[in-house]
Design an enzyme around this catalytic site. Structure first.
Site, mmCIF file in Angstrom:
data_model
loop_
_atom_site.group_PDB
_atom_site.id
_atom_site.type_symbol
_atom_site.label_atom_id
_atom_site.label_comp_id
_atom_site.label_asym_id
_atom_site.label_seq_id
_atom_site.Cartn_x
_atom_site.Cartn_y
_atom_site.Cartn_z
ATOM 1 N N PRO A 45 56.655 -21.931 101.872
ATOM 2 C CG PRO A 45 58.527 -21.101 102.929
ATOM 3 C CD PRO A 45 58.099 -22.017 101.837
ATOM 4 C CD GLU A 46 50.809 -20.797 99.691
ATOM 5 O OE1 GLU A 46 49.796 -20.096 99.792
ATOM 6 O OE2 GLU A 46 50.781 -21.972 99.288
#
Ligand SMILES: [Zn+2]
Length: 269
Positions: free
Chosen positions: A2-3
């Protein structure tokens, strides 16, 4: 991993589900998740206080609570923070919090690399103080970005992943922003022309805006997201496939121990 877009999607979902709810009881299932804080201390500290707001800073999630302490979660590779109906816990749950609204907040993390801690405001300022401007906020001005670029001898891809310069970018969206700006990932930041830095600043914002929209859809309706609705990667994870713009084969190189994908035709600058 996840960014910013995915963490933002988790934040928006949580904001609706947990704001105003109190934590009735807490269970840390995997001790390593809260290390070096002891599970029993975390369980004790989070009880009986209301979650007032869910914030994001870069890739960090913060659940602000009425007593002044915040729950700080980093999702790392596979973490997810969501609510379920009480009693239905996924097999890879690392922590679970019973809420006063009848839901259970679960920290689900198959690869168990994510972290969860409890901190006061001063500790958070110390832990997150180095993080640079949020790229979708007004603080991320092209002037500020140009200044940081001029002072950096880092290759462009590593510069973008450095949280001191831009908050929340990681391997995926750094590669995508560079593609959209037409910049080779190995180019040194202080060697870029002003017009290239300007294009990169705009590309970061454009890529992230689209990716947030896509991630919000995917995280709110995981069973109904069509392939076409997901964010279309131009280069990331597409080694040897044709570039969507020029048709040349996408290349993969290694930078800082991570894979970088780029188009040798479109990213010459
Ligand atoms: Zn191309």
């Amino acid at each position: 991993m996840p960014e910013l877009p995915e963490v933002e999607a988790v934040r928006r979902r949580l904001q609706k589900e947990v704001t105003g709810a109190a934590i009735c009881s807490a269970r840390i299932i995997r001790a390593r998740t809260t290390h070096p804080q002891s599970p029993s201390r975390v369980e004790r500290l989070v009880r009986r206080q209301t979650i007032e707001e869910v914030r994001r800073r870069g890739k960090n999630l913060l659940l602000d609570r009425s007593g002044g302490l915040a729950i700080h979660v980093h999702l790392r590779m596979t973490g997810d923070l969501r609510t379920t109906s009480a009693g239905l816990l996924p097999p890879s749950v690392r922590a679970a919090f019973c809420l006063s609204n009848g839901r259970t907040l679960v920290f689900d993390d198959p690869r168990a690399l994510g972290t969860l801690h409890v901190h006061c405001a001063e500790e958070l300022a110390h832990l997150l103080g180095h993080i640079g401007p949020e790229p979708l906020s007004a603080a991320f001005t092209s002037l500020r970005f140009r200044d940081a670029a001029r002072r950096s001898t880092q290759p462009a891809k590593l510069f973008l992943m450095d949280q001191r310069h831009v908050a929340g970018l990681g391997n995926i969206y750094a590669a995508e922003a560079l593609f959209h700006a037409g910049i080779h990932p190995g180019r040194l930041m202080n060697a870029l022309r002003p017009s290239q830095v300007e294009a990169l600043h705009a590309a970061i914002r454009e890529v992230l805006r689209k990716a947030v929209r896509s991630a919000v859809r995917a995280y709110t309706r995981p069973d109904r997201v069509e392939e076409a609705e997901c964010f279309p990667f131009a280069v990331y994870g597409r080694e040897s496939e044709p570039c969507p713009r020029c048709g040349r084969a996408i290349r993969r190189i290694t930078q800082g121990g991570r894979s970088t994908y780029y188009c040798p035709g479109c990213q010459k600058g």
